[in-house]
Design a protein around this motif. Structure first.
Motif, mmCIF file in Angstrom:
data_model
loop_
_atom_site.group_PDB
_atom_site.id
_atom_site.type_symbol
_atom_site.label_atom_id
_atom_site.label_comp_id
_atom_site.label_asym_id
_atom_site.label_seq_id
_atom_site.Cartn_x
_atom_site.Cartn_y
_atom_site.Cartn_z
ATOM 1 N N TYR A 1 123.390 8.466 15.055
ATOM 2 C CA TYR A 1 124.689 8.291 15.717
ATOM 3 C C TYR A 1 125.689 9.307 15.169
ATOM 4 N N THR A 2 125.744 9.405 13.842
ATOM 5 C CA THR A 2 126.706 10.283 13.196
ATOM 6 C C THR A 2 126.368 11.748 13.431
ATOM 7 N N GLN B 1 130.200 1.509 4.425
ATOM 8 C CA GLN B 1 130.292 0.722 5.659
ATOM 9 C C GLN B 1 128.926 0.354 6.231
ATOM 10 N N ASN B 2 127.893 1.129 5.892
ATOM 11 C CA ASN B 2 126.581 0.837 6.456
ATOM 12 C C ASN B 2 125.693 -0.009 5.558
ATOM 13 N N PHE C 1 133.599 -0.408 17.585
ATOM 14 C CA PHE C 1 132.741 0.311 16.646
ATOM 15 C C PHE C 1 132.416 -0.548 15.423
ATOM 16 N N TYR C 2 133.441 -1.128 14.787
ATOM 17 C CA TYR C 2 133.242 -1.869 13.541
ATOM 18 C C TYR C 2 132.679 -3.276 13.763
ATOM 19 N N ARG D 1 121.280 4.340 20.372
ATOM 20 C CA ARG D 1 122.233 4.425 19.258
ATOM 21 C C ARG D 1 122.568 5.877 18.926
ATOM 22 N N LEU E 1 120.376 4.848 11.788
ATOM 23 C CA LEU E 1 121.831 4.768 11.692
ATOM 24 C C LEU E 1 122.482 6.141 11.595
ATOM 25 N N THR F 1 128.900 -2.100 13.318
ATOM 26 C CA THR F 1 128.449 -1.229 12.223
ATOM 27 C C THR F 1 127.923 -1.980 10.996
#
Length: 399
Positions: free
Chosen positions: A52-53, A232-233, A23-24, A103, A49, A27
């Motif tokens: 996905y969440t 993180q994004n 995952f990371y 995605r 982005l 990302t």
């Protein structure tokens, strides 16, 4: 004292590492990929982005119920297989639209898998070591966060080959799948709910999918999820566009992970003693200091110190929230408790990714990260004055 480091517990931890490594790995680099490959604008980037969440959130609404109702191992392996398969979709996507679809749909197996794997961890832990064991479980996430961005950025800077990164993520996911395939999970104990749980006033269809008793904790964790979603994004592109700093994202996330790992190890004793609210409040305060330092002093030394503080604070927060959620759930609701916590985190994360792109487009990345610092402080105050009191009240009601 019951044994903690069993063979199956180590397997679950290792599979968790491969999951979050995959995952990371991608990302922090996906915003750069979208710009370089497709020329995406900031607001389009936020939409791509956040999909996905959003899908992960929707799936997690049902994942806890599925995990608690069907054979855990079968659910776990199906989710892991689909999670691995979608990495191949990134390689095959030939347009921004196709990439966006892949995605977005990838969030489904990721959302279900994190619930299933965490619940498997709870299953293999002895009752007296659950709080401590779930704290250590997060080390897999943290090590993945520490190593994957650094390795991903090094590969990108060396080869500028995103396809290689997609293949590496696929390979790590397959390794995790093979490890989880060897797990020996105990049979679930299905316990009847107390009679009052089925009254018209307190029981409805939502209780099958969410732990409604934990709504205050859920709102609280969503505040913290918002902040981390932006971080993180948009960290890499914020550093590059606002401050002209390139190549520090890997180091930043490695320091975040170092803080997380130290925090997990240091906080294990407090978790074992049941000091959940104390652990959580300390973590929230420290993370707030980290986010504030990040935006107040836009210099490399401050970025690195803030990374350690954010990591150390997050390392206290997550296991404390997980154990609080498990503490107010029935014994047969471990999957739903995990799912509820992750759904709340996803709500915050998704809003953070979506708003982060929009605010950055119309104002600036600096404005976005100022909002992040204010939100983290607000979440800390919410827990200090509302969240911990609500948890203690519910906990007393369980006895």
């Amino acid at each position: 004292m019951e044994k903690l480091w069993t063979k199956d517990y180590i397997k679950v931890l290792t599979a968790n590492f491969t999951l979050f490594f995959a995952f990371y790995l991608l990302t922090p680099l996906l915003p750069l990929y979208l710009v370089e490959r497709w020329g995406a604008t900031k607001d389009v980037m936020g939409i791509v982005l956040s999909g996905y969440t959003v899908v992960a959130l929707i799936i997690r609404l049902f994942a806890g119920h599925i995990v608690d109702s069907y054979p855990r191992k079968k659910v776990l392996l199906v989710c892991f297989s689909l999670f691995a398969l979608f990495f191949g979709g990134y390689i095959a996507a030939s347009s921004l639209l196709l990439f966006t679809i892949v995605r977005t749909l990838h969030g489904g197996p990721f959302g279900a898998l994190t619930v299933a794997n965490t619940t498997a961890c709870v299953d293999v832990l002895p009752p007296s070591r659950k709080a401590e064991g779930t704290g250590y479980y997060g080390l897999g996430n943290n090590l993945g966060m520490a190593l994957a961005p650094s390795i991903g950025l090094w590969i990108y800077q060396t080869t500028h080959n995103f396809e290689l990164l997609f293949w590496l993520a696929l390979g790590m996911a397959v390794i995790g799948l093979l490890i989880d395939a060897t797990l020996d999970l105990p049979r679930k104990q299905v316990m009847p709910a107390p009679e009052k749980e089925y009254s018209r006033r307190r029981y409805n269809i939502l209780n099958r999918y969410l732990l409604l008793r934990g709504w205050v904790l859920s709102i609280n964790i969503a505040f913290f999820g918002f902040c981390f979603g932006v971080l993180q994004n948009y960290l890499a592109i914020y550093m590059k566009e606002e401050h002209g700093i390139v190549g520090v994202t890997g180091t930043f996330f490695m320091l975040v992970s170092a803080g997380l790992i130290v925090s997990r190890l240091q906080g294990a004793r407090a978790l074992r003693k049941g000091k959940l609210t104390q652990n959580c409040l300390e973590g929230a305060i420290i993370a707030s200091l980290g986010y504030t330092l990040f935006i107040a002093f836009p210099q490399e030394w401050a970025f690195y110190v803030s990374a350690l503080l954010i990591g150390f604070g997050q390392g206290h927060l997550w296991p404390a929230f997980l154990n609080m959620m498990l503490g107010i759930a029935r014994p047969d609701q471990s999957g739903i408790a995990n799912s509820t916590l992750l759904v709340a985190w996803d709500v915050g994360l998704g809003i953070g990714v979506l708003l982060g792109g929009a605010i950055s487009e119309y104002f600036s990345y600096t404005a976005t990260f100022i909002l992040v610092a204010l939100t983290e402080v607000a979440g800390t105050l919410l827990f200090a004055f509302v969240g911990q009191k609500n948890f203690k009240k519910l906990q007393r009601g369980q006895k």
